[in-house]
Design a protein around this motif. Structure first.
Motif, PDB file in Angstrom:
ATOM      1  N   GLY A  14       0.655  -1.337   0.032  1.00 17.77           N
ATOM      2  CA  GLY A  14       0.062  -0.058   0.059  1.00 17.77           C
ATOM      3  C   GLY A  14       0.742   1.232   0.132  1.00 17.77           C
ATOM      4  N   GLY A  15       2.091   1.207  -0.393  1.00 19.91           N
ATOM      5  CA  GLY A  15       2.901   2.375  -0.412  1.00 19.91           C
ATOM      6  C   GLY A  15       2.906   3.153   0.838  1.00 19.91           C
ATOM      7  N   ALA A  16       2.604   4.659   0.828  1.00 16.18           N
ATOM      8  CA  ALA A  16       2.633   5.354   1.936  1.00 16.18           C
ATOM      9  C   ALA A  16       1.712   4.534   3.041  1.00 16.18           C
ATOM     10  CB  ALA A  16       2.352   6.729   1.669  1.00 16.18           C
ATOM     11  N   ARG A  17       0.560   4.054   2.624  1.00 20.52           N
ATOM     12  CA  ARG A  17      -0.322   3.644   3.477  1.00 20.52           C
ATOM     13  C   ARG A  17       0.155   2.698   4.621  1.00 20.52           C
ATOM     14  NH1 ARG A  17      -5.935   2.314   1.119  1.00 20.52           N
ATOM     15  NH2 ARG A  17      -6.336   4.197  -0.315  1.00 20.52           N
ATOM     16  N   ALA A  18       1.405   2.056   4.429  1.00 14.91           N
ATOM     17  CA  ALA A  18       2.160   1.082   5.475  1.00 14.91           C
ATOM     18  C   ALA A  18       2.409   1.695   6.580  1.00 14.91           C
ATOM     19  CB  ALA A  18       3.230   0.418   4.802  1.00 14.91           C
ATOM     20  N   ALA A  19       2.235   2.907   6.840  1.00 13.37           N
ATOM     21  CA  ALA A  19       2.584   3.692   7.801  1.00 13.37           C
ATOM     22  C   ALA A  19       1.588   3.257   9.120  1.00 13.37           C
ATOM     23  CB  ALA A  19       2.522   5.320   7.847  1.00 13.37           C
ATOM     24  N   TYR A  20       0.265   2.895   8.706  1.00  8.66           N
ATOM     25  CA  TYR A  20      -0.686   2.264   9.461  1.00  8.66           C
ATOM     26  C   TYR A  20      -0.267   1.049  10.052  1.00  8.66           C
ATOM     27  CZ  TYR A  20      -5.016   0.063  10.767  1.00  8.66           C
ATOM     28  OH  TYR A  20      -6.117  -0.333  11.762  1.00  8.66           O
ATOM     29  N   GLN A  21       0.358   0.238   9.465  1.00  7.30           N
ATOM     30  CA  GLN A  21       1.020  -0.926  10.099  1.00  7.30           C
ATOM     31  C   GLN A  21       2.049  -0.675  11.406  1.00  7.30           C
ATOM     32  OE1 GLN A  21       3.117  -2.824   6.742  1.00  7.30           O
ATOM     33  NE2 GLN A  21       1.005  -3.065   5.607  1.00  7.30           N
ATOM     34  N   VAL A  22       2.654   0.381  11.183  1.00  8.55           N
ATOM     35  CA  VAL A  22       3.514   0.749  12.012  1.00  8.55           C
ATOM     36  C   VAL A  22       2.759   1.225  13.508  1.00  8.55           C
ATOM     37  CG1 VAL A  22       5.464   2.540  12.763  1.00  8.55           C
ATOM     38  CG2 VAL A  22       5.155   1.220  10.652  1.00  8.55           C
ATOM     39  N   GLY A  23       1.638   1.824  13.331  1.00 10.28           N
ATOM     40  CA  GLY A  23       0.774   2.242  14.384  1.00 10.28           C
ATOM     41  C   GLY A  23       0.254   1.060  15.013  1.00 10.28           C
ATOM     42  N   VAL A  24      -0.157  -0.060  14.399  1.00 11.81           N
ATOM     43  CA  VAL A  24      -0.723  -1.146  14.823  1.00 11.81           C
ATOM     44  C   VAL A  24       0.484  -2.083  15.561  1.00 11.81           C
ATOM     45  CG1 VAL A  24      -1.521  -3.640  14.466  1.00 11.81           C
ATOM     46  CG2 VAL A  24      -2.225  -1.714  13.203  1.00 11.81           C
ATOM     47  N   LEU A  25       1.604  -1.875  15.024  1.00 10.96           N
ATOM     48  CA  LEU A  25       2.867  -2.424  15.702  1.00 10.96           C
ATOM     49  C   LEU A  25       3.338  -1.844  17.059  1.00 10.96           C
ATOM     50  CD1 LEU A  25       4.907  -3.526  12.578  1.00 10.96           C
ATOM     51  CD2 LEU A  25       3.869  -5.088  14.144  1.00 10.96           C
ATOM     52  N   LYS A  26       3.157  -0.516  17.005  1.00  9.50           N
ATOM     53  CA  LYS A  26       3.304   0.232  18.191  1.00  9.50           C
ATOM     54  C   LYS A  26       2.572  -0.119  19.248  1.00  9.50           C
ATOM     55  CE  LYS A  26       3.606   5.066  19.804  1.00  9.50           C
ATOM     56  NZ  LYS A  26       3.552   6.343  19.488  1.00  9.50           N
ATOM     57  N   ALA A  27       1.064  -0.251  19.022  1.00 12.29           N
ATOM     58  CA  ALA A  27       0.174  -0.603  19.868  1.00 12.29           C
ATOM     59  C   ALA A  27       0.636  -1.988  20.635  1.00 12.29           C
ATOM     60  CB  ALA A  27      -1.110  -0.682  19.412  1.00 12.29           C
ATOM     61  N   LEU A  28       0.638  -2.884  19.532  1.00 14.17           N
ATOM     62  CA  LEU A  28       1.243  -4.332  20.012  1.00 14.17           C
ATOM     63  C   LEU A  28       2.179  -4.330  20.968  1.00 14.17           C
ATOM     64  CD1 LEU A  28       0.595  -6.387  16.614  1.00 14.17           C
ATOM     65  CD2 LEU A  28      -0.690  -6.295  18.602  1.00 14.17           C
ATOM     66  N   SER A  29       3.158  -3.576  20.692  1.00 11.10           N
ATOM     67  CA  SER A  29       4.336  -3.286  21.599  1.00 11.10           C
ATOM     68  C   SER A  29       4.052  -2.740  22.905  1.00 11.10           C
ATOM     69  CB  SER A  29       5.436  -2.483  20.903  1.00 11.10           C
ATOM     70  OG  SER A  29       6.542  -2.261  21.731  1.00 11.10           O
ATOM     71  N   ARG A  30       3.035  -1.789  22.950  1.00 10.31           N
ATOM     72  CA  ARG A  30       2.699  -1.554  24.292  1.00 10.31           C
ATOM     73  C   ARG A  30       1.887  -2.543  24.892  1.00 10.31           C
ATOM     74  NH1 ARG A  30      -1.215   3.477  25.165  1.00 10.31           N
ATOM     75  NH2 ARG A  30      -2.289   3.175  27.237  1.00 10.31           N
ATOM     76  N   GLY A  48       5.865 -10.373   4.227  1.00  8.21           N
ATOM     77  CA  GLY A  48       5.457  -8.958   3.642  1.00  8.21           C
ATOM     78  C   GLY A  48       5.518  -8.888   2.349  1.00  8.21           C
ATOM     79  N   THR A  49       4.580  -7.972   1.726  1.00  7.09           N
ATOM     80  CA  THR A  49       4.497  -7.723   0.496  1.00  7.09           C
ATOM     81  C   THR A  49       4.513  -6.190   0.131  1.00  7.09           C
ATOM     82  OG1 THR A  49       3.061  -9.552  -0.011  1.00  7.09           O
ATOM     83  CG2 THR A  49       2.811  -7.954  -1.422  1.00  7.09           C
ATOM     84  N   SER A  50       4.972  -5.702  -0.865  1.00 10.54           N
ATOM     85  CA  SER A  50       5.138  -4.308  -1.087  1.00 10.54           C
ATOM     86  C   SER A  50       5.713  -3.453  -0.075  1.00 10.54           C
ATOM     87  CB  SER A  50       3.831  -3.866  -1.642  1.00 10.54           C
ATOM     88  OG  SER A  50       3.738  -2.524  -2.080  1.00 10.54           O
ATOM     89  N   ALA A  51       5.262  -2.325   0.227  1.00 14.83           N
ATOM     90  CA  ALA A  51       5.793  -1.598   1.418  1.00 14.83           C
ATOM     91  C   ALA A  51       5.719  -2.396   2.667  1.00 14.83           C
ATOM     92  CB  ALA A  51       4.943  -0.285   1.606  1.00 14.83           C
ATOM     93  N   GLY A  52       4.838  -3.292   2.804  1.00 15.35           N
ATOM     94  CA  GLY A  52       4.670  -4.234   3.941  1.00 15.35           C
ATOM     95  C   GLY A  52       6.054  -5.202   4.121  1.00 15.35           C
ATOM     96  N   ALA A  53       6.646  -5.140   3.086  1.00 14.88           N
ATOM     97  CA  ALA A  53       7.939  -6.034   2.852  1.00 14.88           C
ATOM     98  C   ALA A  53       9.007  -5.408   3.594  1.00 14.88           C
ATOM     99  CB  ALA A  53       8.269  -6.352   1.514  1.00 14.88           C
ATOM    100  N   ILE A  54       8.886  -4.137   3.645  1.00 13.42           N
ATOM    101  CA  ILE A  54       9.903  -3.201   4.160  1.00 13.42           C
ATOM    102  C   ILE A  54       9.732  -3.233   5.637  1.00 13.42           C
ATOM    103  CG2 ILE A  54      10.703  -0.959   4.492  1.00 13.42           C
ATOM    104  CD1 ILE A  54       9.941  -0.505   1.411  1.00 13.42           C
ATOM    105  N   ASN A  55       8.586  -3.146   6.095  1.00 19.66           N
ATOM    106  CA  ASN A  55       8.400  -3.208   7.645  1.00 19.66           C
ATOM    107  C   ASN A  55       8.593  -4.726   8.276  1.00 19.66           C
ATOM    108  OD1 ASN A  55       7.492  -0.744   7.589  1.00 19.66           O
ATOM    109  ND2 ASN A  55       5.358  -0.995   7.258  1.00 19.66           N
TER     110      ASN A  55
END
Length: 400
Positions: A14-30, A48-55
């Motif tokens: 999802g390109g730049a949309r992958a920033a949403y995944q980082v928010g989910v991971l931040k909450a999971l970490s908490r 991972g796929t696309s930008a998700g592959a980077i994360n």
């Protein structure tokens, strides 16, 4: 905790949309920190796929220190700028985007000018430097040897053969799998695999990768991805968390919801619709398919279940609760003026409720105001499902 259960993580594109995944991971970490404490990653299989592959690669390479890995992703995505991902200077735009649009409109006149044959709308050469900074790939083998990670899988789509290819690095011998239009290839994951997987069609150039002693050009792994969850299943995951980059069942846009909704669609509108189909639709279909298999298996007697290779997979899906197109529309002004001018050429204009073509821009808006809002949404969506998350992982708070 259930240490004997292999947990998989699927991060979609999802390109730049992958920033949403980082928010989910931040909450999971908490949530993890508040229940079972700090420590290794709760995911033994990451795909991972696309930008998700980077994360995915960033998490996998630091599987021994989950909180540190997530904090690094948050830091990079909260302060990201377009010029870290693709060239947004005037010369870069003229060499790629402007030339591409010129070829689209005047190609019949200049077809013989090979030097004016750009390979993509944008030049993402800066991305390789950002990935080298974000992802310590040299640590991948180490965390596998230490037992913190069983497998990392990155998917890409071949423009030559038309195959959807999963490249994976895993502990032990895992037999490659072959399905209709889908194959897997074991081996070392490199930055080139990440660049190939995240090469959005038309937008970023294809990347060459070696496949069975030959070279093929690859693009975004979300193309022709009929079964996004399957790599984690093949690699041994018994329960899977899926983090999407768009609403699983996007509601139709109300007629009054966007200016120009009754007008003939622009190129940007059509391109945004096509990208949403590539990135979002297959995930919803695959989740529904998996749920049907789980339901069927639950109805079979034990003897019949023992005779099939299928097994139930517990799946938890976390996806945006809001339309990311609408969020992107509020941040179009954050893009560099050169990029805004280029996008105006294909129909992206306005801002907020009067914006047109925001769906396309939502994949290219690598700017902090937008990504920070996505991170905040991912964190809020996950914390709202705190008890569901704790139940999925089998975590228990110290006071329980």
């Amino acid at each position: 905790m259930q240490p004997d259960v292999t947990t998989g993580l699927i991060l979609t594109g999802g390109g730049a949309r992958a920033a949403y995944q980082v928010g989910v991971l931040k909450a999971l970490s908490r949530i993890k920190r508040e229940t079972v404490g700090r420590g290794p990653s709760p995911f033994q299989v990451i795909a991972g796929t696309s930008a998700g592959a980077i994360n995915a690669a960033a998490l996998a390479c630091q599987a021994d220190q989950f909180e540190v890995a997530v904090a690094g992703l948050v830091r990079h995505w909260k302060h990201i700028h377009t010029d870290q991902v693709y060239r947004s200077d005037s010369l870069g735009i003229i060499r790629t985007g402007a030339s591409w649009l010129t070829m689209m409109s005047l190609g019949w006149m200049i077809a013989r000018w090979r030097r004016i044959r750009p390979r993509s709308l944008l030049d993402n050469s800066p991305l390789e430097g950002l990935l080298a900074e974000m992802i310590p790939l040299q640590r991948l083998k180490k965390v596998m040897q230490q037992g913190h990670l069983k497998a990392l899988a990155i998917t890409a789509s071949s423009y030559g053969s038309g195959l959807h290819v999963t490249f994976f690095d895993a502990v032990g011998e895992i037999a490659p799998w072959t399905r209709s239009q889908r194959i897997s290839i074991p081996g070392e994951i490199t930055l080139q695999h990440l660049l190939a997987s995240s090469a959005i069609p038309f937008v970023f150039p294809a990347v060459s990768l070696g496949v069975e002693a030959r070279t093929e050009y690859f693009g975004d792994g979300s193309m022709r991805q009929s079964a996004p969850i399957s790599p984690a299943v093949h690699l041994g995951a018994q329960r899977i968390l899926v983090i999407g980059a768009g609403r699983m069942h996007e509601p139709p846009m109300p007629p009054e919801g966007r200016a120009g909704s009754s007008e003939y669609p622009t190129v940007a509108h059509i391109a945004g619709h096509a990208l949403s189909s590539i990135f979002l639709d297959s995930l919803a279909v695959d989740v529904e398919r998996l749920q049907r298999i789980n339901k069927t298996l639950s109805l079979l007697p034990a003897e019949a279940r023992a005779q099939t290779s299928l097994r139930p997979i517990d799946v938890l899906v976390i996806a945006p609760s809001l339309r990311l197109d609408d969020m992107a529309a509020r941040h179009l002004a954050s893009l560099p003026s050169t990029v805004r001018a280029l996008l105006r050429g294909v129909g992206v204009s306005g801002e907020g409720r009067s914006a047109r073509g925001a769906a396309l821009a939502s994949y290219l808006l690598f700017e902090a105001p937008y990504t920070q809002e996505l991170i905040a949404l991912g964190e809020a969506d996950t914390l709202a499902r705190r008890e569901e998350v704790i139940g999925f992982f089998g975590w228990h708070s110290p006071t329980a």
